[in-house]
Scaffold this active site. Structure first.
Site, mmCIF file in Angstrom:
data_model
loop_
_atom_site.group_PDB
_atom_site.id
_atom_site.type_symbol
_atom_site.label_atom_id
_atom_site.label_comp_id
_atom_site.label_asym_id
_atom_site.label_seq_id
_atom_site.Cartn_x
_atom_site.Cartn_y
_atom_site.Cartn_z
ATOM 1 N N VAL A 8 35.290 37.262 41.099
ATOM 2 C CA VAL A 8 35.691 37.793 42.402
ATOM 3 C C VAL A 8 36.455 39.088 42.158
ATOM 4 C CG1 VAL A 8 35.729 35.669 43.764
ATOM 5 C CG2 VAL A 8 37.719 36.275 42.378
ATOM 6 N N SER A 9 36.379 40.011 43.125
ATOM 7 C CA SER A 9 36.960 41.338 42.947
ATOM 8 C C SER A 9 38.465 41.381 43.148
ATOM 9 C CB SER A 9 36.305 42.340 43.910
ATOM 10 O OG SER A 9 34.918 42.414 43.663
ATOM 11 N N THR A 10 39.006 40.439 43.920
ATOM 12 C CA THR A 10 40.450 40.417 44.148
ATOM 13 C C THR A 10 40.996 39.028 43.861
ATOM 14 O OG1 THR A 10 40.323 39.752 46.482
ATOM 15 C CG2 THR A 10 40.153 42.117 46.006
ATOM 16 N N GLN A 13 40.544 36.351 46.694
ATOM 17 C CA GLN A 13 39.256 35.715 46.976
ATOM 18 C C GLN A 13 39.136 34.389 46.232
ATOM 19 O OE1 GLN A 13 36.932 39.271 45.873
ATOM 20 N NE2 GLN A 13 35.959 39.109 47.881
#
Length: 199
Positions: A8-10, A13
């Site tokens: 996940v990018s953050t 998330q």
């Protein structure tokens, strides 16, 4: 052995959906990257995952873009896996690199995904260029015209004075533009600008 990789990018998330899908697909061990962009060159958990994998294992991901958003990187990774006799499978796109047909489909899907991203970027650029050619400003104007300033002063005075932030919103300019003009007027008038709705 099936090895899962989720990203996940953050940090905010949630990986749960990806992990559930990977476990349902038979992944016995899952590596997780949190807060890592798809375009990042270094993905610590992915690197650890590839170091863990052994001849004959299969790398499973939920979607292709969990590995990378670059077609070039995806193809290079697929080739590297093939050289190590490691299979690859993406659940969402339902593709694999075990068979020749699967490898071909992998390249086609990756190319189409990149083509779609390029089309979106091109449309965005074309739209911005068309707006500029039509004389439209993109975003809020950085400055305030004399005509707007006359209107702004009227809004900030009178029986129901508006605050600079509200005036900026009403005129479609930045709050900084109003504040800057207020400061300039005060300086021009020796610091005494009457009824300009301070704040």
């Amino acid at each position: 052995m099936k090895i899962g990789y989720a990203r996940v990018s953050t940090d905010e998330q949630n990986l749960r959906m990806q992990i559930d899908a990977l476990e349902a697909a038979g992944a016995e061990k899952i590596f997780e990257d949190r807060g890592i962009s798809g375009s990042a060159v270094i993905k610590p958990a992915l690197r650890e995952c590839l170091e863990f994998a052994r001849d004959g294992d299969e790398l499973v991901v939920w979607r292709l873009d969990r590995l990378s958003r670059s077609l070039k990187e995806l193809i290079e990774l697929a080739d590297a896996l093939g050289q190590r006799n490691l299979a690859f499978r993406s659940l969402h796109e339902q593709i694999e690199t075990v068979s020749p047909a699967g490898r071909l489909f992998f390249h086609i899907v990756g190319a189409l995904a990149e083509f779609e991203r390029e089309i979106i970027r091109a449309r965005t650029r074309d739209g911005m260029n068309a707006a500029r050619r039509a004389g439209k400003r993109l975003g809020r104007p950085p400055t305030i015209s004399d005509e707007q300033w006359t209107e702004a002063k009227a809004l900030m005075s009178g029986s129901d004075p508006k605050k600079p932030a509200e005036v900026a919103r009403l005129l479609g300019v930045s709050r900084q533009a109003v504040s800057k003009r207020l400061k300039a007027d005060r300086e021009a008038q020796g610091g005494d600008v009457a009824s300009t709705g301070r704040g």
